[in-house]
Design a protein around this motif. Sequence first.
Motif, PDB file in Angstrom:
ATOM      1  N   TYR A  11       0.888  -1.169   0.000  1.00  0.00           N
ATOM      2  CA  TYR A  11       0.000   0.000   0.000  1.00  0.00           C
ATOM      3  C   TYR A  11       0.920   1.212   0.000  1.00  0.00           C
ATOM      4  CZ  TYR A  11      -3.486  -3.451   1.480  1.00  0.00           C
ATOM      5  OH  TYR A  11      -4.307  -4.553   1.575  1.00  0.00           O
ATOM      6  N   ALA A  16       2.510  -4.901   3.043  1.00  0.00           N
ATOM      7  CA  ALA A  16       1.585  -5.628   3.916  1.00  0.00           C
ATOM      8  C   ALA A  16       1.831  -7.133   3.868  1.00  0.00           C
ATOM      9  CB  ALA A  16       0.148  -5.319   3.522  1.00  0.00           C
ATOM     10  N   PRO A  35      -1.758 -12.729  14.007  1.00  0.00           N
ATOM     11  CA  PRO A  35      -2.270 -11.569  14.741  1.00  0.00           C
ATOM     12  C   PRO A  35      -2.802 -10.483  13.807  1.00  0.00           C
ATOM     13  CG  PRO A  35       0.132 -11.671  14.860  1.00  0.00           C
ATOM     14  CD  PRO A  35      -0.324 -12.921  14.181  1.00  0.00           C
ATOM     15  N   GLY A  37      -3.174  -7.315  11.663  1.00  0.00           N
ATOM     16  CA  GLY A  37      -2.198  -6.587  10.850  1.00  0.00           C
ATOM     17  C   GLY A  37      -1.161  -7.484  10.193  1.00  0.00           C
ATOM     18  N   ALA A  38      -1.331  -8.808  10.297  1.00  0.00           N
ATOM     19  CA  ALA A  38      -0.336  -9.748   9.754  1.00  0.00           C
ATOM     20  C   ALA A  38      -0.362  -9.830   8.227  1.00  0.00           C
ATOM     21  CB  ALA A  38      -0.579 -11.138  10.347  1.00  0.00           C
ATOM     22  N   GLY A  39      -1.461  -9.372   7.613  1.00  0.00           N
ATOM     23  CA  GLY A  39      -1.550  -9.430   6.154  1.00  0.00           C
ATOM     24  C   GLY A  39      -2.513 -10.494   5.642  1.00  0.00           C
ATOM     25  N   LYS A  40      -3.372 -11.001   6.521  1.00  0.00           N
ATOM     26  CA  LYS A  40      -4.314 -12.065   6.136  1.00  0.00           C
ATOM     27  C   LYS A  40      -5.336 -11.549   5.116  1.00  0.00           C
ATOM     28  CE  LYS A  40      -5.691 -12.672  10.428  1.00  0.00           C
ATOM     29  NZ  LYS A  40      -4.935 -11.556  11.072  1.00  0.00           N
ATOM     30  N   THR A  41      -5.960 -10.424   5.463  1.00  0.00           N
ATOM     31  CA  THR A  41      -6.973  -9.856   4.560  1.00  0.00           C
ATOM     32  C   THR A  41      -6.335  -9.456   3.233  1.00  0.00           C
ATOM     33  OG1 THR A  41      -8.373  -9.097   6.368  1.00  0.00           O
ATOM     34  CG2 THR A  41      -8.607  -7.940   4.281  1.00  0.00           C
ATOM     35  N   SER A  42      -5.148  -8.857   3.305  1.00  0.00           N
ATOM     36  CA  SER A  42      -4.470  -8.447   2.062  1.00  0.00           C
ATOM     37  C   SER A  42      -4.189  -9.658   1.175  1.00  0.00           C
ATOM     38  CB  SER A  42      -3.168  -7.724   2.390  1.00  0.00           C
ATOM     39  OG  SER A  42      -3.426  -6.582   3.167  1.00  0.00           O
TER      40      SER A  42
HETATM   41  N1  LIG Z   1      -5.877   0.052   2.374  1.00  0.00           N
HETATM   42  C1  LIG Z   1      -4.761   0.059   3.094  1.00  0.00           C
HETATM   43  N2  LIG Z   1      -3.891   1.104   3.026  1.00  0.00           N
HETATM   44  C2  LIG Z   1      -2.748   1.108   3.738  1.00  0.00           C
HETATM   45  N3  LIG Z   1      -2.367   0.122   4.561  1.00  0.00           N
HETATM   46  C3  LIG Z   1      -3.191  -0.927   4.679  1.00  0.00           C
HETATM   47  C4  LIG Z   1      -4.424  -1.021   3.969  1.00  0.00           C
HETATM   48  N4  LIG Z   1      -5.021  -2.193   4.291  1.00  0.00           N
HETATM   49  C5  LIG Z   1      -4.203  -2.803   5.162  1.00  0.00           C
HETATM   50  N5  LIG Z   1      -3.100  -2.056   5.410  1.00  0.00           N
HETATM   51  C6  LIG Z   1      -1.978  -2.411   6.290  1.00  0.00           C
HETATM   52  O1  LIG Z   1      -1.441  -3.635   5.817  1.00  0.00           O
HETATM   53  C7  LIG Z   1      -1.089  -4.482   6.913  1.00  0.00           C
HETATM   54  C8  LIG Z   1      -1.837  -5.810   6.790  1.00  0.00           C
HETATM   55  O2  LIG Z   1      -3.214  -5.564   6.968  1.00  0.00           O
HETATM   56  P1  LIG Z   1      -4.317  -6.698   6.764  1.00  0.00           P
HETATM   57  O3  LIG Z   1      -4.052  -7.413   5.497  1.00  0.00           O
HETATM   58  O4  LIG Z   1      -5.644  -6.055   6.927  1.00  0.00           O
HETATM   59  O5  LIG Z   1      -3.984  -7.666   7.995  1.00  0.00           O
HETATM   60  P2  LIG Z   1      -4.892  -8.684   8.816  1.00  0.00           P
HETATM   61  O6  LIG Z   1      -6.072  -9.024   7.976  1.00  0.00           O
HETATM   62  O7  LIG Z   1      -3.998  -9.854   9.082  1.00  0.00           O
HETATM   63  O8  LIG Z   1      -5.289  -7.988  10.087  1.00  0.00           O
HETATM   64  C9  LIG Z   1      -1.399  -3.701   8.183  1.00  0.00           C
HETATM   65  O9  LIG Z   1      -0.226  -3.083   8.615  1.00  0.00           O
HETATM   66  C10 LIG Z   1      -2.415  -2.677   7.721  1.00  0.00           C
HETATM   67  O10 LIG Z   1      -2.346  -1.521   8.503  1.00  0.00           O
END
Ligand SMILES: Nc1ncnc2c1ncn2[C@@H]1O[C@H](COP(=O)(O)OP(=O)(O)O)[C@@H](O)[C@H]1O
Length: 231
Positions: A11, A16, A35, A37-42
Amino acid sequence: MLEIRGLTVRYGQAVAVTDVSLEVNKGEWVALIGPNGAGKTSTIKAVLGLVSHEGHIVLEGEVLDGLPAWARQSRGLGYVPEGRRLFAEMSVEENLRVGAYRVPERRVRENLSRIYEMFPVVGEKRRRPAKNLSGGEQQLVALGRALMSDPRYLLVDEASLGLMPLNVEAVFQALAAIHRQGSAILLVEQNAHKALEHAERACVLEVGRLQFSGSSEEIRNDPRVIESYLG
Ligand SMILES: Nc1ncnc2c1ncn2[C@@H]1O[C@H](COP(=O)(O)OP(=O)(O)O)[C@@H](O)[C@H]1O
Ligand SMILES: [Mg+2]
């Protein structure tokens, strides 16, 4: 097989996900834990084409890189987003139909019947506005919506987050039913204990990197994983 090869998601300047590789076999249930912020959703958004990425996403031999989300869905990927994202004012059945983009009407009707059979409470409440259902029931609607396009690989982001224990159990039973019908599942879960109870394999992400992977049994008993956050 669904293959994630050398996936990196950025991002802007922030990274991420860093060079993650994992696979989900046909009909397999894999948990992706780690945990906040680990990058699961990404990771799952990259698989679905909802964020741009480096590395490759390969579905049954076909490279999906660059394909839009709807094209990935029509090739067999299903998505249940975190927070369910239902249309609150629309009926349950209308919400289910949202998942049937490009599905012929006859198949839509068959899938509605199948979902009402699998989740009777959803069938009973099909005419009600989605907002009138409990959190657990809404999660079943979100699962049903994803099933409307007959996914062979279902990607689920935080199915049990914010639900009461009884509803958590109901959602896991629903996932188990979907799995028994032959769908592979990649499940992102905060509730690692519950995920490891059901999934066959698990991958652990930490600060964007794949730290451990193995059978759920191995992960559950790995002192390093227990120490980091299984407690
Ligand atoms: N749209 C975005 N813009 C900037 N940073 C993002 C965005 N989405 C997620 N992040 C960052 O990317 C990292 C991984 O986030 P995410 O994939 O949501 O993790 P998880 O699902 O494991 O909690 C985190 O540090 C989060 O702050
Ligand atoms: Mg997340």
